[in-house]
Design a protein around this motif. Structure first.
Motif, PDB file in Angstrom:
ATOM      1  N   ILE A   1      -0.594   2.275 -13.401  1.00  0.00           N
ATOM      2  CA  ILE A   1      -0.944   2.662 -12.032  1.00  0.00           C
ATOM      3  C   ILE A   1      -1.308   4.135 -12.005  1.00  0.00           C
ATOM      4  O   ILE A   1      -0.499   4.970 -12.410  1.00  0.00           O
ATOM      5  CB  ILE A   1       0.208   2.355 -11.069  1.00  0.00           C
ATOM      6  CG1 ILE A   1       0.479   0.851 -11.044  1.00  0.00           C
ATOM      7  CG2 ILE A   1      -0.106   2.872  -9.666  1.00  0.00           C
ATOM      8  CD1 ILE A   1       1.711   0.455 -10.264  1.00  0.00           C
ATOM      9  N   TYR A   2      -2.512   4.417 -11.539  1.00  0.00           N
ATOM     10  CA  TYR A   2      -2.978   5.802 -11.479  1.00  0.00           C
ATOM     11  C   TYR A   2      -2.867   6.344 -10.064  1.00  0.00           C
ATOM     12  O   TYR A   2      -2.099   7.266  -9.809  1.00  0.00           O
ATOM     13  CB  TYR A   2      -4.422   5.905 -11.982  1.00  0.00           C
ATOM     14  CG  TYR A   2      -4.573   5.634 -13.455  1.00  0.00           C
ATOM     15  CD1 TYR A   2      -5.021   4.406 -13.926  1.00  0.00           C
ATOM     16  CD2 TYR A   2      -4.266   6.617 -14.389  1.00  0.00           C
ATOM     17  CE1 TYR A   2      -5.152   4.158 -15.273  1.00  0.00           C
ATOM     18  CE2 TYR A   2      -4.395   6.380 -15.751  1.00  0.00           C
ATOM     19  CZ  TYR A   2      -4.835   5.145 -16.175  1.00  0.00           C
ATOM     20  OH  TYR A   2      -4.955   4.904 -17.530  1.00  0.00           O
ATOM     21  N   SER A   3      -3.664   5.780  -9.165  1.00  0.00           N
ATOM     22  CA  SER A   3      -3.714   6.316  -7.811  1.00  0.00           C
ATOM     23  C   SER A   3      -3.914   5.174  -6.816  1.00  0.00           C
ATOM     24  O   SER A   3      -4.960   4.549  -6.792  1.00  0.00           O
ATOM     25  CB  SER A   3      -4.863   7.329  -7.686  1.00  0.00           C
ATOM     26  OG  SER A   3      -4.953   7.819  -6.370  1.00  0.00           O
ATOM     27  N   ILE A   4      -2.892   4.936  -5.999  1.00  0.00           N
ATOM     28  CA  ILE A   4      -2.965   3.880  -4.993  1.00  0.00           C
ATOM     29  C   ILE A   4      -3.464   4.479  -3.679  1.00  0.00           C
ATOM     30  O   ILE A   4      -2.860   5.414  -3.150  1.00  0.00           O
ATOM     31  CB  ILE A   4      -1.595   3.211  -4.788  1.00  0.00           C
ATOM     32  CG1 ILE A   4      -1.172   2.476  -6.063  1.00  0.00           C
ATOM     33  CG2 ILE A   4      -1.657   2.245  -3.607  1.00  0.00           C
ATOM     34  CD1 ILE A   4       0.209   1.859  -5.979  1.00  0.00           C
ATOM     35  N   HIS A   5      -4.554   3.920  -3.176  1.00  0.00           N
ATOM     36  CA  HIS A   5      -5.074   4.375  -1.887  1.00  0.00           C
ATOM     37  C   HIS A   5      -4.473   3.594  -0.734  1.00  0.00           C
ATOM     38  O   HIS A   5      -4.181   4.151   0.326  1.00  0.00           O
ATOM     39  CB  HIS A   5      -6.597   4.233  -1.861  1.00  0.00           C
ATOM     40  CG  HIS A   5      -7.282   4.993  -2.943  1.00  0.00           C
ATOM     41  ND1 HIS A   5      -7.104   6.347  -3.130  1.00  0.00           N
ATOM     42  CD2 HIS A   5      -8.148   4.599  -3.916  1.00  0.00           C
ATOM     43  CE1 HIS A   5      -7.831   6.757  -4.161  1.00  0.00           C
ATOM     44  NE2 HIS A   5      -8.464   5.718  -4.657  1.00  0.00           N
ATOM     45  N   ALA A   6      -4.291   2.308  -0.951  1.00  0.00           N
ATOM     46  CA  ALA A   6      -3.750   1.453   0.103  1.00  0.00           C
ATOM     47  C   ALA A   6      -3.319   0.128  -0.496  1.00  0.00           C
ATOM     48  O   ALA A   6      -3.757  -0.256  -1.579  1.00  0.00           O
ATOM     49  CB  ALA A   6      -4.786   1.221   1.194  1.00  0.00           C
ATOM     50  N   MET A   7      -2.452  -0.574   0.230  1.00  0.00           N
ATOM     51  CA  MET A   7      -2.083  -1.942  -0.117  1.00  0.00           C
ATOM     52  C   MET A   7      -2.216  -2.769   1.143  1.00  0.00           C
ATOM     53  O   MET A   7      -2.040  -2.257   2.259  1.00  0.00           O
ATOM     54  CB  MET A   7      -0.669  -2.014  -0.680  1.00  0.00           C
ATOM     55  CG  MET A   7      -0.503  -1.250  -1.991  1.00  0.00           C
ATOM     56  SD  MET A   7       1.137  -1.447  -2.721  1.00  0.00           S
ATOM     57  CE  MET A   7       0.997  -3.099  -3.442  1.00  0.00           C
ATOM     58  N   GLY A   8      -2.512  -4.024   0.957  1.00  0.00           N
ATOM     59  CA  GLY A   8      -2.716  -4.845   2.146  1.00  0.00           C
ATOM     60  C   GLY A   8      -2.549  -6.317   1.867  1.00  0.00           C
ATOM     61  O   GLY A   8      -2.214  -6.728   0.752  1.00  0.00           O
ATOM     62  N   TRP A   9      -2.763  -7.078   2.912  1.00  0.00           N
ATOM     63  CA  TRP A   9      -2.640  -8.534   2.852  1.00  0.00           C
ATOM     64  C   TRP A   9      -3.883  -9.181   3.447  1.00  0.00           C
ATOM     65  O   TRP A   9      -4.397  -8.735   4.478  1.00  0.00           O
ATOM     66  CB  TRP A   9      -1.409  -9.009   3.618  1.00  0.00           C
ATOM     67  CG  TRP A   9      -0.120  -8.576   3.004  1.00  0.00           C
ATOM     68  CD1 TRP A   9       0.598  -7.446   3.298  1.00  0.00           C
ATOM     69  CD2 TRP A   9       0.613  -9.259   1.975  1.00  0.00           C
ATOM     70  NE1 TRP A   9       1.722  -7.381   2.521  1.00  0.00           N
ATOM     71  CE2 TRP A   9       1.760  -8.489   1.700  1.00  0.00           C
ATOM     72  CE3 TRP A   9       0.426 -10.449   1.268  1.00  0.00           C
ATOM     73  CZ2 TRP A   9       2.706  -8.866   0.753  1.00  0.00           C
ATOM     74  CZ3 TRP A   9       1.353 -10.819   0.316  1.00  0.00           C
ATOM     75  CH2 TRP A   9       2.483 -10.031   0.071  1.00  0.00           C
ATOM     76  N   TYR A  10      -4.327 -10.232   2.787  1.00  0.00           N
ATOM     77  CA  TYR A  10      -5.382 -11.094   3.272  1.00  0.00           C
ATOM     78  C   TYR A  10      -4.835 -12.513   3.260  1.00  0.00           C
ATOM     79  O   TYR A  10      -3.809 -12.779   2.635  1.00  0.00           O
ATOM     80  CB  TYR A  10      -6.621 -11.000   2.371  1.00  0.00           C
ATOM     81  CG  TYR A  10      -7.394  -9.719   2.494  1.00  0.00           C
ATOM     82  CD1 TYR A  10      -6.869  -8.520   2.006  1.00  0.00           C
ATOM     83  CD2 TYR A  10      -8.641  -9.676   3.104  1.00  0.00           C
ATOM     84  CE1 TYR A  10      -7.561  -7.330   2.128  1.00  0.00           C
ATOM     85  CE2 TYR A  10      -9.351  -8.493   3.217  1.00  0.00           C
ATOM     86  CZ  TYR A  10      -8.810  -7.329   2.728  1.00  0.00           C
ATOM     87  OH  TYR A  10      -9.506  -6.149   2.851  1.00  0.00           O
ATOM     88  N   ARG A  11      -5.526 -13.409   3.923  1.00  0.00           N
ATOM     89  CA  ARG A  11      -5.098 -14.809   3.893  1.00  0.00           C
ATOM     90  C   ARG A  11      -6.307 -15.723   3.892  1.00  0.00           C
ATOM     91  O   ARG A  11      -7.375 -15.353   4.373  1.00  0.00           O
ATOM     92  CB  ARG A  11      -4.176 -15.127   5.067  1.00  0.00           C
ATOM     93  CG  ARG A  11      -4.838 -15.072   6.438  1.00  0.00           C
ATOM     94  CD  ARG A  11      -3.791 -15.266   7.526  1.00  0.00           C
ATOM     95  NE  ARG A  11      -4.391 -15.246   8.863  1.00  0.00           N
ATOM     96  CZ  ARG A  11      -3.700 -15.267   9.992  1.00  0.00           C
ATOM     97  NH1 ARG A  11      -2.359 -15.314   9.948  1.00  0.00           N
ATOM     98  NH2 ARG A  11      -4.312 -15.244  11.161  1.00  0.00           N
ATOM     99  N   GLN A  12      -6.094 -16.910   3.358  1.00  0.00           N
ATOM    100  CA  GLN A  12      -7.155 -17.910   3.318  1.00  0.00           C
ATOM    101  C   GLN A  12      -6.575 -19.263   3.690  1.00  0.00           C
ATOM    102  O   GLN A  12      -5.721 -19.798   2.972  1.00  0.00           O
ATOM    103  CB  GLN A  12      -7.802 -17.969   1.940  1.00  0.00           C
ATOM    104  CG  GLN A  12      -9.018 -18.849   1.871  1.00  0.00           C
ATOM    105  CD  GLN A  12      -9.829 -18.633   0.611  1.00  0.00           C
ATOM    106  OE1 GLN A  12      -9.353 -18.051  -0.368  1.00  0.00           O
ATOM    107  NE2 GLN A  12     -11.083 -19.086   0.619  1.00  0.00           N
ATOM    108  N   ALA A  13      -7.026 -19.773   4.806  1.00  0.00           N
ATOM    109  CA  ALA A  13      -6.605 -21.092   5.266  1.00  0.00           C
ATOM    110  C   ALA A  13      -7.507 -22.142   4.626  1.00  0.00           C
ATOM    111  O   ALA A  13      -8.633 -21.839   4.215  1.00  0.00           O
ATOM    112  CB  ALA A  13      -6.687 -21.160   6.780  1.00  0.00           C
TER     113      ALA A  13
END
Length: 115
Positions: free
Chosen positions: A28-40
């Motif tokens: 891991i170098y540089s994290i800009h953001a983390m998030g969640w997506y979903r697929q129904a």
């Protein structure tokens, strides 16, 4: 290379709650953001929520007021607290990492909301 491991999915009744977790590991170098997506089933993957490295958050309109995203930067972990779940929240939830030099996706965790 970065790996994402998700957990916390499952079967819940209408109005119930679940908490998803996603931990990044590897180089891991540089994290800009983390998030969640979903697929129904039968639908395209859609954005759910995002938290940037400075703590700013964004939510899809469909989950505002019900879902809360948070993170523990020391553990490279992002959480999604989901309350007042509805059948339309049923989907495979994917963790997403905005990271230099390469983004990454988790394998997905299934959330099923029964009515």
């Amino acid at each position: 290379q970065v790996q994402l491991v998700e957990s916390g999915g499952g079967l819940v009744q209408l109005g119930g709650s679940l908490r998803l977790s996603c931990t990044a590991s590897g180089t891991i170098y540089s994290i800009h953001a983390m998030g969640w997506y979903r697929q129904a089933p039968g639908k395209q993957r859609e954005f759910v929520a995002r938290i940037s490295s400075d703590g700013a958050t964004n939510y899809a309109d469909s989950v505002k007021g019900r879902f809360t995203i948070s993170s523990d930067n020391a553990k490279n972990t992002v959480y999604l607290q989901m309350n007042n779940l509805k059948p339309e929240d049923t989907a495979v939830y994917y963790c997403h990492l905005q990271h230099w030099p390469a983004n990454a996706w988790g394998q997905g965790t299934l959330v099923t909301v029964s009515s």
